[in-house]
Write a protein that holds these residues in place. Structure first.
Motif, short mmCIF file in Angstrom:
data_model
loop_
_atom_site.label_atom_id
_atom_site.label_comp_id
_atom_site.label_asym_id
_atom_site.label_seq_id
_atom_site.Cartn_x
_atom_site.Cartn_y
_atom_site.Cartn_z
N GLY A 32 0.82 -1.21 0.00
CA GLY A 32 0.00 0.00 0.00
C GLY A 32 0.85 1.26 0.00
N VAL A 33 1.88 1.30 0.85
CA VAL A 33 2.76 2.47 0.90
C VAL A 33 3.54 2.62 -0.41
CG1 VAL A 33 4.80 3.45 2.05
CG2 VAL A 33 2.96 2.45 3.41
N GLY A 34 4.00 1.52 -0.96
CA GLY A 34 4.75 1.59 -2.22
C GLY A 34 3.93 2.17 -3.35
N PHE A 35 2.68 1.69 -3.50
CA PHE A 35 1.84 2.23 -4.56
C PHE A 35 1.40 3.66 -4.25
CE2 PHE A 35 1.54 -2.15 -5.96
CZ PHE A 35 1.47 -2.01 -7.34
N PHE A 36 1.26 3.98 -2.96
CA PHE A 36 0.99 5.36 -2.57
C PHE A 36 2.09 6.27 -3.11
CE2 PHE A 36 0.97 9.13 -0.11
CZ PHE A 36 -0.25 9.30 0.51
N LEU A 37 3.34 5.90 -2.86
CA LEU A 37 4.47 6.73 -3.31
C LEU A 37 4.55 6.78 -4.83
CD1 LEU A 37 7.21 5.59 -0.78
CD2 LEU A 37 6.10 7.81 -0.89
N LEU A 339 1.31 -0.88 15.71
CA LEU A 339 2.28 0.15 15.34
C LEU A 339 3.56 -0.46 14.77
CD1 LEU A 339 2.79 3.19 15.37
CD2 LEU A 339 3.78 2.94 17.65
N LEU A 340 4.02 -1.56 15.38
CA LEU A 340 5.23 -2.22 14.87
C LEU A 340 5.02 -2.72 13.45
CD1 LEU A 340 6.42 -4.23 18.02
CD2 LEU A 340 7.51 -2.24 16.97
N VAL A 341 3.87 -3.33 13.20
CA VAL A 341 3.57 -3.80 11.84
C VAL A 341 3.51 -2.61 10.88
CG1 VAL A 341 1.87 -4.96 10.38
CG2 VAL A 341 2.40 -5.88 12.64
N GLY A 342 2.89 -1.51 11.34
CA GLY A 342 2.80 -0.32 10.49
C GLY A 342 4.16 0.27 10.18
N VAL A 343 5.05 0.34 11.18
CA VAL A 343 6.39 0.90 10.96
C VAL A 343 7.19 0.02 10.01
CG1 VAL A 343 8.59 1.42 12.07
CG2 VAL A 343 6.45 2.16 13.14
N LEU A 344 7.19 -1.30 10.28
CA LEU A 344 7.92 -2.21 9.40
C LEU A 344 7.38 -2.15 7.97
CD1 LEU A 344 8.30 -5.32 11.75
CD2 LEU A 344 10.08 -3.70 11.08
N GLY A 345 6.04 -2.13 7.86
CA GLY A 345 5.44 -2.05 6.53
C GLY A 345 5.77 -0.75 5.82
N ALA A 346 5.79 0.37 6.57
CA ALA A 346 6.11 1.67 5.96
C ALA A 346 7.55 1.70 5.47
CB ALA A 346 5.86 2.79 6.97
N GLN A 382 6.24 13.55 0.30
CA GLN A 382 5.48 12.38 -0.15
C GLN A 382 5.74 11.18 0.76
OE1 GLN A 382 3.15 12.58 -2.51
NE2 GLN A 382 3.71 14.74 -2.63
N TYR A 383 7.00 11.00 1.16
CA TYR A 383 7.34 9.90 2.05
C TYR A 383 6.72 10.11 3.44
CZ TYR A 383 10.66 7.96 -1.32
OH TYR A 383 11.22 7.38 -2.43
N GLY A 387 4.06 7.60 5.01
CA GLY A 387 4.35 6.98 6.30
C GLY A 387 3.34 7.35 7.36
N GLY A 388 2.98 8.63 7.42
CA GLY A 388 1.99 9.07 8.40
C GLY A 388 0.64 8.43 8.18
N ALA A 389 0.22 8.33 6.92
CA ALA A 389 -1.08 7.72 6.63
C ALA A 389 -1.08 6.23 6.99
CB ALA A 389 -1.42 7.91 5.15
N SER A 390 0.04 5.55 6.72
CA SER A 390 0.10 4.12 7.04
C SER A 390 0.08 3.89 8.55
CB SER A 390 1.35 3.50 6.43
OG SER A 390 2.52 4.02 7.03
N LEU A 391 0.79 4.73 9.30
CA LEU A 391 0.80 4.58 10.76
C LEU A 391 -0.57 4.90 11.36
CD1 LEU A 391 4.27 6.08 11.76
CD2 LEU A 391 3.63 3.69 11.42
N ALA A 392 -1.23 5.93 10.82
CA ALA A 392 -2.57 6.26 11.31
C ALA A 392 -3.54 5.11 11.05
CB ALA A 392 -3.06 7.54 10.64
N ALA A 393 -3.46 4.53 9.83
CA ALA A 393 -4.34 3.41 9.51
C ALA A 393 -4.02 2.20 10.40
CB ALA A 393 -4.18 3.04 8.03
#
Length: 418
Positions: A32-37, A339-346, A382-383, A387-393
């Protein structure tokens, strides 16, 4: 050992136990973050390039011999409160042109970093070999006009400065020259609306080119300011002032200030392009709505992972509560998991997005037979946004099962286990 370290250790242990599900949730966020960027980098980059072309292709402010509001009638000014009605009034023939334009030009140049030049524009008819076409002729100062807009980048066969050496020179577009059957160096018969006639030689052609960043259209031509004044029988008269500012974003404010001082219509590039800029805003709303939806879908993996962790660890939750952990501590454990999953995923998504942007930048594209490089935005905003959107989600997805975990009654669970 601090409480935060303990909570973090428990959350990490939960994720390691369900390693496969954790990896799937992390990959979902990363994609999701990759396609976002990739999508935002391509869209924002193309928008910035378009706006930059829009700003560079024309003066930031154009002053015309027009008024935004009609001049008040003298009768209505004399009797402002009376029942006065005016019908069939034929206004006095107004002499067009900017009055006191040298002072206006000096005032515009007084703006720090500003460059300004006067011009005279009018309709003419050009003829060659029995063919005619209507053209809007702009009489300009070649020494300044080329610095106000990127005209020379679109010219072939000559430059704007050639008009200074040839007062009878004219610059027209290549499509117009093709319709007339004229070539570089041919002489056109130019007739003004006043009936004045002059022969003018083509010294350069404007080439329509999407990469050049400037194209005024087929019906625009350029000539020397002095020549246009003679042709239109308007010596020492100009009807436009073109201004370029050091900072293009201040054009609207500067135009309003100078218009209030002089009264003529000072039109900024933002005003001229208001419809386009509004469309770009709508485009951005749609773009971010779509890519945020991708992140929301990716966050369902986090929700599933944390929910399953809560279901599997109900007895562990009860033991932790019996040991003195508060409701807030239990919630924090599962929020940390999300949060850990979100950070690693971001972080992984940053690598995926950078790779996708590099692939897009290296695509062998062409337009009109010329190579085309996609304008991409790789800026830090953009990054940060991705990253902020992924962590919020991730936090929202983890919060719902975390609330459920905090509501577990330790007495009931331990009594049932016994």
């Amino acid at each position: 050992m601090s409480l935060l370290a303990v909570l973090n250790g428990v959350a990490t242990a939960h994720l390691r136990v369900r390693a496969r599900q954790t990896v799937v949730a992390t990959l979902g966020v990363a994609i999701g973050v990759g396609f976002f960027l990739a999508v935002s980098g391509m869209m924002v980059g193309s928008q910035k390039d378009f706006v930059r072309t829009l700003v560079d292709s024309a003066p930031h402010i154009i002053v015309r011999d027009e008024q935004r509001r009609p001049a008040p009638q003298p009768g209505l000014e004399v009797f402002p409160q009376a029942a006065v009605a005016i019908h069939g009034l034929r206004p006095q023939e107004e002499v067009r042109g900017l009055k006191d334009w040298p002072a206006m030009l000096a005032d515009a140049r007084a703006v720090p970093g500003a460059l300004a030049a006067a011009s005279l524009n009018g309709a003419v008819t050009v003829a060659f070999a029995g063919r005619t076409a209507a053209v809007a002729l702009s009489g300009v100062d070649p020494r300044l006009e080329g610095r106000l807009a990127k005209i020379d980048e679109s010219l072939v066969g000559g430059a704007l400065g050639d008009l200074e050496a040839r007062p009878d020179g004219i610059i027209i577009s290549r499509p117009l020259a093709d319709r007339l059957g004229a070539r570089l160096g041919d002489t056109l018969v130019v007739t003004a609306s006043t009936g004045a006639l002059q022969r003018m030689r083509i010294v350069a052609l404007i080439e329509p080119d999407a990469q050049a960043g400037f194209y005024a259209g087929d019906t625009v031509a350029y000539g020397l300011l002095r020549t246009a004044q003679v042709l239109f029988s308007r010596p020492n008269i100009v009807n436009q002032i073109h201004i370029r500012l050091a900072r293009s974003e201040t054009a609207q404010t500067q135009a309003q200030t100078l218009e209030a001082r002089w009264g003529y219509k000072w039109e900024s590039w933002q005003e001229r392009s208001a419809d386009i800029l509004n469309l770009l805003v709508v485009r951005n709303v749609i773009m971010y709505a779509v890519i945020l939806a991708i992140l929301i879908v990716a966050s369902f993996g986090i929700y599933t992972a944390v929910s399953n962790s809560v279901a599997d660890k109900r007895r562990d939750i009860a033991i932790l509560r019996a040991m003195g952990f508060t409701v807030g501590d239990i919630q924090a454990i599962f929020l940390i998991e999300g949060l850990l999953v979100g950070v690693l995923g971001a972080l992984l998504g940053f690598a995926v997005g950078t790779g996708l942007l590099e692939i897009l930048a290296s695509l062998p594209l062409s337009m009109g037979g010329k190579p085309l490089v996609l304008p991409l935005d790789r800026g830090a905003p953009q990054y940060l946004l991705a990253g902020g959107a992924s962590l919020a989600a991730a936090l929202v997805a983890a919060w719902l099962p975390a609330r459920k975990a905090a509501s577990v009654d330790p007495v009931t669970i331990l009594r049932g286990a016994a």
